[in-house]
Design a protein around this motif. Structure first.
Motif, PDB file in Angstrom:
ATOM      1  N   ARG A  11      35.211  -2.641  13.807  1.00 21.42           N
ATOM      2  CA  ARG A  11      34.790  -3.330  15.033  1.00 21.42           C
ATOM      3  C   ARG A  11      34.661  -2.357  16.197  1.00 21.42           C
ATOM      4  N   LYS A  14      31.388  -0.476  15.759  1.00 16.68           N
ATOM      5  CA  LYS A  14      30.223  -1.315  16.046  1.00 16.68           C
ATOM      6  C   LYS A  14      30.063  -1.510  17.552  1.00 16.68           C
ATOM      7  N   LYS A  15      31.171  -1.694  18.232  1.00 20.63           N
ATOM      8  CA  LYS A  15      31.132  -1.853  19.679  1.00 20.63           C
ATOM      9  C   LYS A  15      30.616  -0.584  20.349  1.00 20.63           C
ATOM     10  N   LEU A  17      28.603   1.752  18.961  1.00 21.53           N
ATOM     11  CA  LEU A  17      27.193   1.948  18.657  1.00 21.53           C
ATOM     12  C   LEU A  17      26.288   0.985  19.430  1.00 21.53           C
ATOM     13  N   SER A  18      26.829  -0.155  19.792  1.00 21.89           N
ATOM     14  CA  SER A  18      26.015  -1.134  20.518  1.00 21.89           C
ATOM     15  C   SER A  18      25.850  -0.774  21.992  1.00 21.89           C
ATOM     16  N   ARG A  19      26.703   0.098  22.483  1.00 24.16           N
ATOM     17  CA  ARG A  19      26.616   0.508  23.890  1.00 24.16           C
ATOM     18  C   ARG A  19      25.786   1.783  23.988  1.00 24.16           C
ATOM     19  N   ARG A  20      24.474   1.614  24.034  1.00 23.44           N
ATOM     20  CA  ARG A  20      23.585   2.771  24.006  1.00 23.44           C
ATOM     21  C   ARG A  20      23.720   3.642  25.250  1.00 23.44           C
TER      22      ARG A  20
END
Length: 278
Positions: A11, A14-15, A17-20
């Motif tokens: 998790r 994923k968090k 990688l989602s914050r570009r």
């Protein structure tokens, strides 16, 4: 607990990688340090006299190189700085790993997680592992950036040297992410957390051998730097990657490991205690 740690670590990744935006800024920041600060301090040009006859230029160049070698352990200050910044960048990422916890507390995610039967130690370890994986990814890219900007690796560089340098950075990261996680678990205000970060991170960076050799510092600052794990990690990384001399290689490893494990244990105990009280 292994399954819980694995799930929470995934998790975390994923968090991340989602914050570009955060992903890009984390790469740009060390690039600025290396490209602007590292390249602007050209000690070879500073030490070399101007308007000298051509027949003496070779002798002057050799003299300057020897002075740089005596001072930094390499004839290129950029090489000295870049190898030290690998450790500093790992330290900075460890700090950010702790500050993210404060935001999770404010958003309520951490409180919901604490209501589950997930072991408190598992929550702490997932934060540490998630941060370490991010650091290793960034460090690999940072080495490529440093190579492109002109870092001079030692001719006999091997995979073992790269692994040992990476392990030294991991130990620094483990110690500091544990301490800053412990602070974050006990702080609810974002402003306070950032104030603590700003109070600690720059002094730790400058009170180490990451930017300049200890022998060039005042005696009182040298004594402080001897308790700083960044100093030992930077010396170990330089020894393995660029061949810079080190006074006692084995002792540096022992001190680094002892300090890092101590910080890890303290951070974990304080964090678990804070979660139990939440």
């Amino acid at each position: 607990m292994i399954q819980e740690v694995y799930t929470l670590t995934i998790r975390e990744l994923k968090k991340w990688l989602s914050r570009r935006g955060t992903f890009v800024v984390s790469l740009i920041t060390p690039l600025f340090w290396l490209g602007l600060f590292g390249k602007s301090l050209n000690f070879a040009q500073m030490f070399a006299p101007t308007n000298i006859p051509p027949q003496y230029s070779s002798l002057i160049s050799k003299y300057v190189d020897q002075q740089l070698l005596n001072l930094f352990g390499t004839t290129s200050y950029f090489t000295y700085l870049a190898s030290g910044m690998l450790v500093v960048f790992g330290f900075f990422q460890s700090v950010f790993g702790g500050t993210n916890l404060v935001f999770e507390k404010r958003l309520g995610y951490l409180n919901r997680l604490l209501m589950t039967p997930t072991p408190r130690s598992g929550i702490f370890l997932s934060k540490v592992f998630g941060t370490l994986i991010r650091i290793l990814f960034y460090e690999a890219i940072l080495i490529l950036i440093a190579w492109g900007l002109g870092i001079k690796f030692k001719p006999e560089l091997t995979v073992i040297n790269i692994l040992l340098a990476g392990i030294a950075i991991i130990f620094v990261a483990i110690g500091f992410v544990s301490i800053f996680a412990a602070i974050a678990f006990n702080v609810d205000n974002v402003e306070i957390m950032f104030a603590i970060v700003n109070l600690i991170n720059l002094p730790l960076m400058f009170a180490s051998s990451a930017l300049f050799p200890l022998k060039q510092m005042p005696s009182w600052l040298q004594e402080i730097a001897k308790f700083n794990p960044i100093t030992y990690a930077a010396d170990i990384v330089r020894y393995n990657l660029v061949g810079a001399p080190i006074s006692n290689y084995l002792l540096s490893w022992i001190i680094l490991i002892v300090i890092s494990i101590t910080l890890f244990v303290i951070g974990m105990l304080v964090s678990i205690n804070a979660m139990e009280k939440a």
